[in-house]
Design a protein around this motif. Structure first.
Motif, PDB file in Angstrom:
ATOM      1  N   ALA A  97       0.868  -1.181   0.000  1.00  0.00           N
ATOM      2  CA  ALA A  97       0.000   0.000   0.000  1.00  0.00           C
ATOM      3  C   ALA A  97       0.902   1.227   0.000  1.00  0.00           C
ATOM      4  O   ALA A  97       1.949   1.247   0.646  1.00  0.00           O
ATOM      5  CB  ALA A  97      -0.909   0.017   1.220  1.00  0.00           C
ATOM      6  N   VAL A  98       0.481   2.233  -0.738  1.00  0.00           N
ATOM      7  CA  VAL A  98       1.220   3.491  -0.789  1.00  0.00           C
ATOM      8  C   VAL A  98       0.289   4.591  -0.306  1.00  0.00           C
ATOM      9  O   VAL A  98      -0.867   4.675  -0.737  1.00  0.00           O
ATOM     10  CB  VAL A  98       1.727   3.797  -2.212  1.00  0.00           C
ATOM     11  N   VAL A  99       0.788   5.401   0.597  1.00  0.00           N
ATOM     12  CA  VAL A  99       0.024   6.509   1.152  1.00  0.00           C
ATOM     13  C   VAL A  99       0.762   7.796   0.805  1.00  0.00           C
ATOM     14  O   VAL A  99       1.985   7.881   0.958  1.00  0.00           O
ATOM     15  CB  VAL A  99      -0.124   6.375   2.685  1.00  0.00           C
ATOM     16  N   TYR A 100       0.001   8.782   0.334  1.00  0.00           N
ATOM     17  CA  TYR A 100       0.558  10.086   0.002  1.00  0.00           C
ATOM     18  C   TYR A 100       0.013  11.098   1.001  1.00  0.00           C
ATOM     19  O   TYR A 100      -1.192  11.222   1.172  1.00  0.00           O
ATOM     20  CB  TYR A 100       0.170  10.496  -1.418  1.00  0.00           C
ATOM     21  N   VAL A 101       0.932  11.820   1.656  1.00  0.00           N
ATOM     22  CA  VAL A 101       0.578  12.769   2.706  1.00  0.00           C
ATOM     23  C   VAL A 101       1.150  14.130   2.326  1.00  0.00           C
ATOM     24  O   VAL A 101       2.287  14.225   1.841  1.00  0.00           O
ATOM     25  CB  VAL A 101       1.171  12.338   4.066  1.00  0.00           C
ATOM     26  N   TRP A 102       0.386  15.172   2.568  1.00  0.00           N
ATOM     27  CA  TRP A 102       0.869  16.519   2.322  1.00  0.00           C
ATOM     28  C   TRP A 102       2.089  16.747   3.208  1.00  0.00           C
ATOM     29  O   TRP A 102       2.016  16.674   4.443  1.00  0.00           O
ATOM     30  CB  TRP A 102      -0.241  17.517   2.601  1.00  0.00           C
ATOM     31  N   ALA A 103       3.237  17.013   2.603  1.00  0.00           N
ATOM     32  CA  ALA A 103       4.509  17.115   3.325  1.00  0.00           C
ATOM     33  C   ALA A 103       4.486  18.215   4.381  1.00  0.00           C
ATOM     34  O   ALA A 103       5.042  18.039   5.471  1.00  0.00           O
ATOM     35  CB  ALA A 103       5.658  17.341   2.339  1.00  0.00           C
ATOM     36  N   ALA A 104       3.855  19.339   4.094  1.00  0.00           N
ATOM     37  CA  ALA A 104       3.822  20.439   5.067  1.00  0.00           C
ATOM     38  C   ALA A 104       3.101  20.025   6.345  1.00  0.00           C
ATOM     39  O   ALA A 104       3.489  20.446   7.441  1.00  0.00           O
ATOM     40  CB  ALA A 104       3.152  21.669   4.449  1.00  0.00           C
TER      41      ALA A 104
END
Length: 141
Positions: free
Chosen positions: A101-108
């Protein structure tokens, strides 16, 4: 004693070859376990997964690719958005590959959460009670 740090975010989950879809990520930090972050992913009131991550590794993952095991992190850019790509590898599948699974999170948002954890326990000032740690290991044994 420093207090717990919590943050809930909407993140994007991509499992296999599917499109991204939104799920909640509940990040928490307990100064009693100063090197670890916990992230719980949920959707429609159900817990999908719970992972314990190394705080320093998450910070490094905002800057460069890190991880060679079950957790791999790296920064990614999507136009105006800077994201933290979090790849989680699970159990083996019948075809010999592993669930992924790949999760993308707003880096800020991740950076802001890390700043809050650093306010609770500054990097380099983490302390672990070795006697309690050994007693915990012995109890699990």
């Amino acid at each position: 004693m420093n207090s717990l740090v919590h943050k809930s975010l909407v993140v994007q989950l991509q499992a296999g070859d599917t499109e991204r879809f939104p799920v909640l990520a509940h990040l928490s930090y307990d100064p009693a376990d100063p090197f670890a972050l916990t992230v719980v992913f949920s959707h429609d009131g159900r817990v999908l997964a719970r992972w314990t991550l190394d705080r320093e590794m998450v910070g490094e993952g905002l800057l460069r690719p890190v991880g060679v095991g079950d957790v791999r992190l790296r920064p990614e850019s999507r136009g105006l958005w800077e994201e933290l790509r979090m790849e989680f590898l699970g159990d083996s599948r019948p075809d010999g590959d592993r669930h992924r699974a790949v999760v993308y999170v707003w880096a800020a948002a991740v950076a802001a959460f890390l700043r809050d954890t650093h306010a609770a326990v500054r990097p380099g000032e983490e302390q672990v009670c070795v006697d309690d740690f050994l007693a915990e290991i012995m109890a699990e044994g």
